[in-house]
Design an enzyme around this catalytic site. Structure first.
Site, PDB file in Angstrom:
ATOM      1  CD  GLU A   1      14.538   5.165  -5.397  1.00 24.27           C
ATOM      2  OE1 GLU A   1      13.983   4.833  -6.452  1.00 24.27           O
ATOM      3  OE2 GLU A   1      13.924   5.445  -4.352  1.00 24.27           O
TER       4      GLU A   1
ATOM      5  CB  SER B   1       5.046  10.508  -6.719  1.00 21.69           C
ATOM      6  OG  SER B   1       5.987   9.482  -6.675  1.00 21.69           O
TER       7      SER B   1
ATOM      8  CD  GLN C   1      12.647  10.393  -6.094  1.00 25.41           C
ATOM      9  OE1 GLN C   1      12.563   9.882  -4.969  1.00 25.41           O
ATOM     10  NE2 GLN C   1      12.806   9.681  -7.173  1.00 25.41           N
TER      11      GLN C   1
ATOM     12  CB  SER D   1      10.446  11.803   1.496  1.00 20.58           C
ATOM     13  OG  SER D   1       9.670  10.724   1.068  1.00 20.58           O
TER      14      SER D   1
HETATM   15  C1  LIG Z   1       7.232   6.213   2.335  1.00 20.81           C
HETATM   16  C2  LIG Z   1       7.129   6.752   0.942  1.00 20.81           C
HETATM   17  C3  LIG Z   1       8.001   7.732   0.530  1.00 20.81           C
HETATM   18  C4  LIG Z   1       7.907   8.238  -0.768  1.00 20.81           C
HETATM   19  N1  LIG Z   1       8.735   9.268  -1.116  1.00 20.81           N
HETATM   20  C5  LIG Z   1       8.643   9.800  -2.357  1.00 20.81           C
HETATM   21  C6  LIG Z   1       9.433  10.926  -2.719  1.00 20.81           C
HETATM   22  O1  LIG Z   1      10.220  11.441  -1.912  1.00 20.81           O
HETATM   23  N2  LIG Z   1       9.302  11.448  -3.942  1.00 20.81           N
HETATM   24  C7  LIG Z   1       8.450  10.921  -4.860  1.00 20.81           C
HETATM   25  O2  LIG Z   1       8.415  11.430  -5.982  1.00 20.81           O
HETATM   26  N3  LIG Z   1       7.651   9.860  -4.558  1.00 20.81           N
HETATM   27  C8  LIG Z   1       7.723   9.294  -3.313  1.00 20.81           C
HETATM   28  N4  LIG Z   1       6.913   8.235  -2.968  1.00 20.81           N
HETATM   29  C9  LIG Z   1       5.910   7.797  -3.925  1.00 20.81           C
HETATM   30  C10 LIG Z   1       6.079   6.386  -4.462  1.00 20.81           C
HETATM   31  O3  LIG Z   1       7.087   6.355  -5.422  1.00 20.81           O
HETATM   32  C11 LIG Z   1       4.709   5.974  -5.025  1.00 20.81           C
HETATM   33  O4  LIG Z   1       3.806   5.904  -3.929  1.00 20.81           O
HETATM   34  C12 LIG Z   1       4.748   4.644  -5.715  1.00 20.81           C
HETATM   35  O5  LIG Z   1       5.474   4.736  -6.904  1.00 20.81           O
HETATM   36  C13 LIG Z   1       3.319   4.137  -6.024  1.00 20.81           C
HETATM   37  O6  LIG Z   1       2.612   5.108  -6.725  1.00 20.81           O
HETATM   38  P1  LIG Z   1       1.164   5.598  -6.252  1.00 20.81           P
HETATM   39  O7  LIG Z   1       1.197   5.861  -4.778  1.00 20.81           O
HETATM   40  O8  LIG Z   1       0.736   6.686  -7.144  1.00 20.81           O
HETATM   41  O9  LIG Z   1       0.212   4.354  -6.461  1.00 20.81           O
HETATM   42  P2  LIG Z   1      -0.423   3.871  -7.850  1.00 20.81           P
HETATM   43  O10 LIG Z   1       0.637   3.758  -8.877  1.00 20.81           O
HETATM   44  O11 LIG Z   1      -1.609   4.737  -8.140  1.00 20.81           O
HETATM   45  O12 LIG Z   1      -0.907   2.433  -7.458  1.00 20.81           O
HETATM   46  C14 LIG Z   1      -2.146   2.203  -6.730  1.00 20.81           C
HETATM   47  C15 LIG Z   1      -2.272   0.706  -6.539  1.00 20.81           C
HETATM   48  O13 LIG Z   1      -2.368   0.059  -7.836  1.00 20.81           O
HETATM   49  C16 LIG Z   1      -1.345  -0.915  -7.974  1.00 20.81           C
HETATM   50  N5  LIG Z   1      -0.853  -0.898  -9.356  1.00 20.81           N
HETATM   51  C17 LIG Z   1      -0.470   0.192 -10.076  1.00 20.81           C
HETATM   52  N6  LIG Z   1      -0.033  -0.199 -11.292  1.00 20.81           N
HETATM   53  C18 LIG Z   1      -0.136  -1.554 -11.345  1.00 20.81           C
HETATM   54  C19 LIG Z   1       0.159  -2.532 -12.332  1.00 20.81           C
HETATM   55  N7  LIG Z   1       0.662  -2.194 -13.521  1.00 20.81           N
HETATM   56  N8  LIG Z   1      -0.061  -3.834 -12.016  1.00 20.81           N
HETATM   57  C20 LIG Z   1      -0.562  -4.192 -10.798  1.00 20.81           C
HETATM   58  N9  LIG Z   1      -0.873  -3.308  -9.832  1.00 20.81           N
HETATM   59  C21 LIG Z   1      -0.662  -2.004 -10.091  1.00 20.81           C
HETATM   60  C22 LIG Z   1      -0.268  -0.501  -7.008  1.00 20.81           C
HETATM   61  O14 LIG Z   1       0.519  -1.589  -6.593  1.00 20.81           O
HETATM   62  C23 LIG Z   1      -1.078   0.064  -5.845  1.00 20.81           C
HETATM   63  O15 LIG Z   1      -1.534  -0.972  -5.020  1.00 20.81           O
HETATM   64  C24 LIG Z   1       6.960   7.720  -1.675  1.00 20.81           C
HETATM   65  C25 LIG Z   1       6.075   6.717  -1.248  1.00 20.81           C
HETATM   66  C26 LIG Z   1       6.142   6.249   0.046  1.00 20.81           C
HETATM   67  C27 LIG Z   1       5.179   5.185   0.482  1.00 20.81           C
END
Ligand SMILES: Cc1cc2nc3c(=O)[nH]c(=O)nc-3n(C[C@H](O)[C@H](O)[C@H](O)COP(=O)(O)OP(=O)(O)OC[C@H]3O[C@@H](n4cnc5c(N)ncnc54)[C@H](O)[C@@H]3O)c2cc1C
Length: 414
Positions: free
Chosen positions: A253, A138, A135, A170
């Site tokens: 999902e 992100s 996928q 992933s």
């Molecule tokens: C194990 C794992 C597997 C994954 N696999 C995939 C994959 O295969 N494909 C893919 O596309 N993505 C994947 N992801 C990505 C995942 O979907 C994102 O990490 C997730 O959506 C959070 O986005 P970010 O990491 O950009 O954090 P951000 O969105 O930048 O958030 C940073 C911090 O700010 C907080 N925050 C953000 N917005 C708000 C709000 N509105 N209110 C309060 N707090 C907020 C968050 O909770 C977090 O603590 C994976 C993530 C993990 C951990």
């Protein structure tokens, strides 16, 4: 809330159980059961061959993707039955996790939005485990706010030229295809200018860099896309309709909730570990603090099981669970963090210094607080939908164009 299966659901559960008992090995109750839902990668090359053999056999028997329609090799069951299947399957060793992004997210999206030609080309190898999918949603600047993605795709005759970067992808390093969201019109609001593609991961210009995790594994990647050409025949849905198509992927999902809410046997495994600790002369089953922690985990597991009943009830009444799914996700992440911390504590210094499944599970547990919607995002949903708290301050970012939004963000950074 319904605690009991309907007669049809009970019959389906019995059918699943009978097939699993005949074809799969029951799962040992250990840290490995916890790891199986936290880890999605392949560490041992032999694992892929075993996984492919399992998937081909399950496909031949019609059990590889139970929710897919029969015409595509599934059993055509609904989400409730899919959860029942996941729940029953959680008691067995099933080496299909590398296929799940494709079978649980990609396949259902193509079944709903794909053309007949795309279905014929992509679904059979996906079902049989011959092609693994990942996928590519992100990005470094788009996670919780996925619609902020900035990977660009520009039309060039019968092809699209894609430039940008994805992250957290992933399994991208062993995938043949990737579900890709890219911006094709920056002059409309951010949700409206996105198109959905299926990318051939072996196409020129796709550069995959695995990211090493603190567990020691390298299961996710950065994916750089430099002038990658995608045939228009690999676009899913209409141009600029990618946000709507992506909702099918994201909603699918929820079908994986079954395994998350399944019989992990985690507390039983911890009780056995506590007894071993006592026998080894370390604080364990006879320690009041350990007993208190075990009782807390037992209670939290029971609460999670009841939340699971609420989710299945919502599905069987034809309703998509909203806040229940957020509560379950939040509770599951918390439970796994507490349980794995206790596992490491009971294992003593040896669990920390050498390879130990509880240590790996402990180091993997934080990922569940982020993946599939972070804790804070789940709390926002619960705050608004359950507690009736005011919505987050509204912004006009759904009205203005993505180009304008990006310009404002750039100005704010300087
Ligand atoms: C194990 C794992 C597997 C994954 N696999 C995939 C994959 O295969 N494909 C893919 O596309 N993505 C994947 N992801 C990505 C995942 O979907 C994102 O990490 C997730 O959506 C959070 O986005 P970010 O990491 O950009 O954090 P951000 O969105 O930048 O958030 C940073 C911090 O700010 C907080 N925050 C953000 N917005 C708000 C709000 N509105 N209110 C309060 N707090 C907020 C968050 O909770 C977090 O603590 C994976 C993530 C993990 C951990």
């Amino acid at each position: 809330m319904d605690f009991l299966d309907t007669p049809q659901e009970a019959a389906f559960r019995a059918e699943c159980r009978a097939w699993l008992e005949a074809h799969a090995t029951p799962r040992e109750r250990s840290a490995g059961t916890v790891l199986s839902i936290l880890e999605t990668g392949l560490d041992d090359p032999g694992e892929l061959e075993r996984a492919r053999a399992w998937q081909a056999m399950a496909a031949d028997e019609g059990w590889a993707c139970v929710s897919w329609p029969r015409e595509y090799g599934g059993r055509g069951v609904g989400l409730t039955e899919q959860i029942i299947w996941g729940h029953e399957a959680s008691r067995f060793e099933i080496p299909d996790h590398v296929f799940r992004i494709g079978t649980m997210l990609g396949g259902p999206t193509i079944i709903v939005h794909g053309t007949p030609e795309q279905k014929a080309r992509w679904l059979p190898p996906l079902l049989r485990g011959e092609e693994i999918w990942c996928q590519l949603f992100s990005e470094p600047g788009a996670g919780s706010d996925l619609a902020a993605l900035s990977t660009r795709a520009e039309r060039d005759g019968d092809e699209w030229v894609v430039n940008g970067q994805k992250v957290w992808s992933s399994g991208a390093h062993y995938s043949k295809r990737g579900m890709l969201l890219a911006r094709t019109d920056p002059d409309v609001p951010k949700h409206k200018g996105i198109t959905y593609f299926v990318l051939d991961m072996e196409a020129p210009g796709v550069e995959i860099r695995p990211l090493r995790q603190m567990t020691g594994g390298a299961h996710f990647n950065e994916v750089f896309l430099n002038d990658v050409r995608i045939p228009d025949a690999d676009r899913v849905g209409d141009p600029e309709d990618g946000w709507r198509v992506s909702q099918t992927t994201l909603l699918s999902e929820r079908g994986s909730l079954g395994e998350m809410l399944g019989e992990l046997g985690m507390v039983e495994a911890l009780i056995a570990l506590a007894r071993e600790a006592t026998a080894g002369g370390r604080p364990g089953a006879d320690d009041p603090l350990v007993r208190q922690e075990l009782a807390r985990l037992f209670t939290e597991s029971a609460v999670l099981r009841y939340i699971g009943f609420r989710i299945v009830t919502a599905f069987s009444h034809g309703r998509l669970p909203g806040a229940e799914a957020s509560v379950a996700k939040l509770a599951m992440a918390k439970l796994l963090s507490h349980a794995t911390a206790l596992g490491v504590r009971l294992g003593g210094p040896a669990a920390l210094s050498g390879p130990d499944p509880w240590r790996t599970a402990f180091l993997a547990a934080p990922s569940l607080h982020i993946a599939g919607g972070s804790d804070q995002i789940q709390r926002n949903i619960i705050g608004e939908r359950v507690l009736g708290l005011p919505k987050e301050p509204s912004s006009d970012d759904r009205q203005i164009s993505f180009r304008e939004l990006a310009a404002r963000a750039a100005t704010a950074r300087t």
